[in-house]
Design a protein around this motif. Structure first.
Motif, PDB file in Angstrom:
ATOM      1  N   GLU A  80       0.383 -20.476   2.615  1.00 30.96           N
ATOM      2  CA  GLU A  80       0.249 -19.766   1.347  1.00 30.96           C
ATOM      3  C   GLU A  80      -1.024 -18.923   1.360  1.00 30.96           C
ATOM      4  O   GLU A  80      -2.040 -19.337   1.909  1.00 30.96           O
ATOM      5  CB  GLU A  80       0.179 -20.749   0.176  1.00 30.96           C
ATOM      6  N   PRO A  81      -0.992 -17.747   0.749  1.00 28.79           N
ATOM      7  CA  PRO A  81      -2.201 -16.914   0.726  1.00 28.79           C
ATOM      8  C   PRO A  81      -3.272 -17.511  -0.189  1.00 28.79           C
ATOM      9  O   PRO A  81      -2.966 -18.073  -1.240  1.00 28.79           O
ATOM     10  CB  PRO A  81      -1.709 -15.576   0.176  1.00 28.79           C
ATOM     11  N   TYR A  82      -4.508 -17.388   0.244  1.00 29.59           N
ATOM     12  CA  TYR A  82      -5.635 -17.800  -0.589  1.00 29.59           C
ATOM     13  C   TYR A  82      -5.901 -16.730  -1.631  1.00 29.59           C
ATOM     14  O   TYR A  82      -5.752 -15.530  -1.357  1.00 29.59           O
ATOM     15  CB  TYR A  82      -6.880 -18.026   0.269  1.00 29.59           C
ATOM     16  N   VAL A  83      -6.300 -17.172  -2.827  1.00 33.01           N
ATOM     17  CA  VAL A  83      -6.553 -16.249  -3.928  1.00 33.01           C
ATOM     18  C   VAL A  83      -7.768 -16.703  -4.729  1.00 33.01           C
ATOM     19  O   VAL A  83      -8.163 -17.867  -4.683  1.00 33.01           O
ATOM     20  CB  VAL A  83      -5.338 -16.131  -4.882  1.00 33.01           C
ATOM     21  N   ARG A  84      -8.332 -15.758  -5.459  1.00 28.09           N
ATOM     22  CA  ARG A  84      -9.363 -16.041  -6.466  1.00 28.09           C
ATOM     23  C   ARG A  84      -8.748 -15.628  -7.791  1.00 28.09           C
ATOM     24  O   ARG A  84      -8.262 -14.510  -7.934  1.00 28.09           O
ATOM     25  CB  ARG A  84     -10.617 -15.249  -6.160  1.00 28.09           C
ATOM     26  N   SER A 118      16.849 -15.993 -11.531  1.00 26.76           N
ATOM     27  CA  SER A 118      17.137 -14.572 -11.324  1.00 26.76           C
ATOM     28  C   SER A 118      16.850 -14.106  -9.898  1.00 26.76           C
ATOM     29  O   SER A 118      17.156 -12.977  -9.541  1.00 26.76           O
ATOM     30  CB  SER A 118      16.316 -13.729 -12.299  1.00 26.76           C
ATOM     31  N   GLY A 119      16.225 -14.968  -9.091  1.00 25.50           N
ATOM     32  CA  GLY A 119      15.915 -14.585  -7.716  1.00 25.50           C
ATOM     33  C   GLY A 119      14.670 -13.727  -7.598  1.00 25.50           C
ATOM     34  O   GLY A 119      14.409 -13.166  -6.542  1.00 25.50           O
ATOM     35  N   ARG A 120      13.885 -13.622  -8.653  1.00 27.55           N
ATOM     36  CA  ARG A 120      12.684 -12.787  -8.621  1.00 27.55           C
ATOM     37  C   ARG A 120      11.455 -13.543  -8.137  1.00 27.55           C
ATOM     38  O   ARG A 120      10.395 -12.970  -8.045  1.00 27.55           O
ATOM     39  CB  ARG A 120      12.394 -12.231 -10.008  1.00 27.55           C
ATOM     40  N   LEU A 121      11.568 -14.798  -7.849  1.00 30.05           N
ATOM     41  CA  LEU A 121      10.435 -15.611  -7.444  1.00 30.05           C
ATOM     42  C   LEU A 121      10.271 -15.571  -5.926  1.00 30.05           C
ATOM     43  O   LEU A 121      11.243 -15.694  -5.190  1.00 30.05           O
ATOM     44  CB  LEU A 121      10.647 -17.061  -7.892  1.00 30.05           C
ATOM     45  N   THR A 122       9.036 -15.412  -5.471  1.00 26.50           N
ATOM     46  CA  THR A 122       8.727 -15.420  -4.038  1.00 26.50           C
ATOM     47  C   THR A 122       7.826 -16.604  -3.759  1.00 26.50           C
ATOM     48  O   THR A 122       6.939 -16.908  -4.548  1.00 26.50           O
ATOM     49  CB  THR A 122       8.016 -14.119  -3.635  1.00 26.50           C
ATOM     50  N   ARG A 123       8.068 -17.264  -2.640  1.00 27.80           N
ATOM     51  CA  ARG A 123       7.216 -18.364  -2.187  1.00 27.80           C
ATOM     52  C   ARG A 123       6.852 -18.137  -0.727  1.00 27.80           C
ATOM     53  O   ARG A 123       7.696 -17.723   0.062  1.00 27.80           O
ATOM     54  CB  ARG A 123       7.938 -19.705  -2.296  1.00 27.80           C
ATOM     55  N   ALA A 124       5.622 -18.447  -0.388  1.00 22.63           N
ATOM     56  CA  ALA A 124       5.196 -18.397   1.016  1.00 22.63           C
ATOM     57  C   ALA A 124       5.617 -19.698   1.688  1.00 22.63           C
ATOM     58  O   ALA A 124       5.797 -20.714   1.015  1.00 22.63           O
ATOM     59  CB  ALA A 124       3.684 -18.247   1.091  1.00 22.63           C
ATOM     60  N   PRO A 125       5.751 -19.692   3.012  1.00 21.74           N
ATOM     61  CA  PRO A 125       6.058 -20.946   3.708  1.00 21.74           C
ATOM     62  C   PRO A 125       4.954 -21.981   3.475  1.00 21.74           C
ATOM     63  O   PRO A 125       3.770 -21.639   3.391  1.00 21.74           O
ATOM     64  CB  PRO A 125       6.109 -20.538   5.180  1.00 21.74           C
ATOM     65  N   TYR A 126       5.359 -23.239   3.376  1.00 19.59           N
ATOM     66  CA  TYR A 126       4.404 -24.337   3.191  1.00 19.59           C
ATOM     67  C   TYR A 126       3.337 -24.294   4.275  1.00 19.59           C
ATOM     68  O   TYR A 126       3.643 -24.053   5.443  1.00 19.59           O
ATOM     69  CB  TYR A 126       5.160 -25.667   3.232  1.00 19.59           C
ATOM     70  N   ARG A 131      -6.670 -12.216  -7.271  1.00 25.49           N
ATOM     71  CA  ARG A 131      -7.014 -11.338  -6.157  1.00 25.49           C
ATOM     72  C   ARG A 131      -6.910 -12.143  -4.867  1.00 25.49           C
ATOM     73  O   ARG A 131      -7.405 -13.266  -4.773  1.00 25.49           O
ATOM     74  CB  ARG A 131      -8.442 -10.827  -6.363  1.00 25.49           C
ATOM     75  N   ARG A 132      -6.262 -11.567  -3.864  1.00 24.96           N
ATOM     76  CA  ARG A 132      -6.138 -12.250  -2.579  1.00 24.96           C
ATOM     77  C   ARG A 132      -7.480 -12.239  -1.858  1.00 24.96           C
ATOM     78  O   ARG A 132      -8.199 -11.244  -1.873  1.00 24.96           O
ATOM     79  CB  ARG A 132      -5.073 -11.568  -1.730  1.00 24.96           C
ATOM     80  N   ILE A 133      -7.809 -13.373  -1.223  1.00 18.13           N
ATOM     81  CA  ILE A 133      -9.026 -13.505  -0.428  1.00 18.13           C
ATOM     82  C   ILE A 133      -8.662 -14.156   0.903  1.00 18.13           C
ATOM     83  O   ILE A 133      -7.579 -14.717   1.054  1.00 18.13           O
ATOM     84  CB  ILE A 133     -10.106 -14.333  -1.162  1.00 18.13           C
ATOM     85  N   SER A 134      -9.583 -14.126   1.850  1.00 17.75           N
ATOM     86  CA  SER A 134      -9.334 -14.800   3.124  1.00 17.75           C
ATOM     87  C   SER A 134      -9.625 -16.287   2.979  1.00 17.75           C
ATOM     88  O   SER A 134     -10.312 -16.730   2.048  1.00 17.75           O
ATOM     89  CB  SER A 134     -10.222 -14.209   4.224  1.00 17.75           C
ATOM     90  N   ARG A 135      -9.120 -17.067   3.898  1.00 11.91           N
ATOM     91  CA  ARG A 135      -9.378 -18.510   3.880  1.00 11.91           C
ATOM     92  C   ARG A 135     -10.875 -18.782   3.958  1.00 11.91           C
ATOM     93  O   ARG A 135     -11.393 -19.661   3.282  1.00 11.91           O
ATOM     94  CB  ARG A 135      -8.652 -19.181   5.050  1.00 11.91           C
TER      95      ARG A 135
END
Length: 104
Positions: free
Chosen positions: A29-33, A18-26, A75-79
């Motif tokens: 990628e954002p760090y998360v908890r 459906s095109g609803r998926l988002t990916r960050a560049p290899y 939740r997004r966190i910093s590296r």
């Protein structure tokens, strides 16, 4: 805990179609908890929709895992906050002012 999709999830195939998926560049990628079952893990968000996030992390045995997790449990966190850091990161992306040397 398995590395497979969340119960009842189609592993993102419908989101891709459906095109609803988002990916960050290899390597950027954002760090998360994320709360995954009874655990909280630090990892990377490798894909996401409005409702779910595909999280990649290393488990206690050193195995790489991925799972689709409800967005509300992520939740997004910093590296620097992450207990696990991907050794293949694009350091210039995470530390544009050259702070990577101090972080290593």
């Amino acid at each position: 805990m398995t590395g497979g999709p969340a119960a009842g999830h189609d592993d993102g195939a419908e989101a891709v179609r459906s095109g609803r998926l988002t990916r960050a560049p290899y390597r950027r990628e954002p760090y998360v908890r994320a709360g995954i079952g009874p655990e909280t893990v630090d990892g990377k968000a490798i894909a996401w929709t409005r409702a779910e996030v595909q999280v990649k992390w290393v488990d206690r045995d050193g195995a790489m895992r991925t799972a689709w997790v409800p967005a509300s449990a992520v939740r997004r966190i910093s590296r620097d906050e992450s207990a696990w850091r991907d050794p293949y990161d694009d350091y210039a992306f995470y530390y544009p002012d050259g702070a990577a040397d101090a972080a290593e």
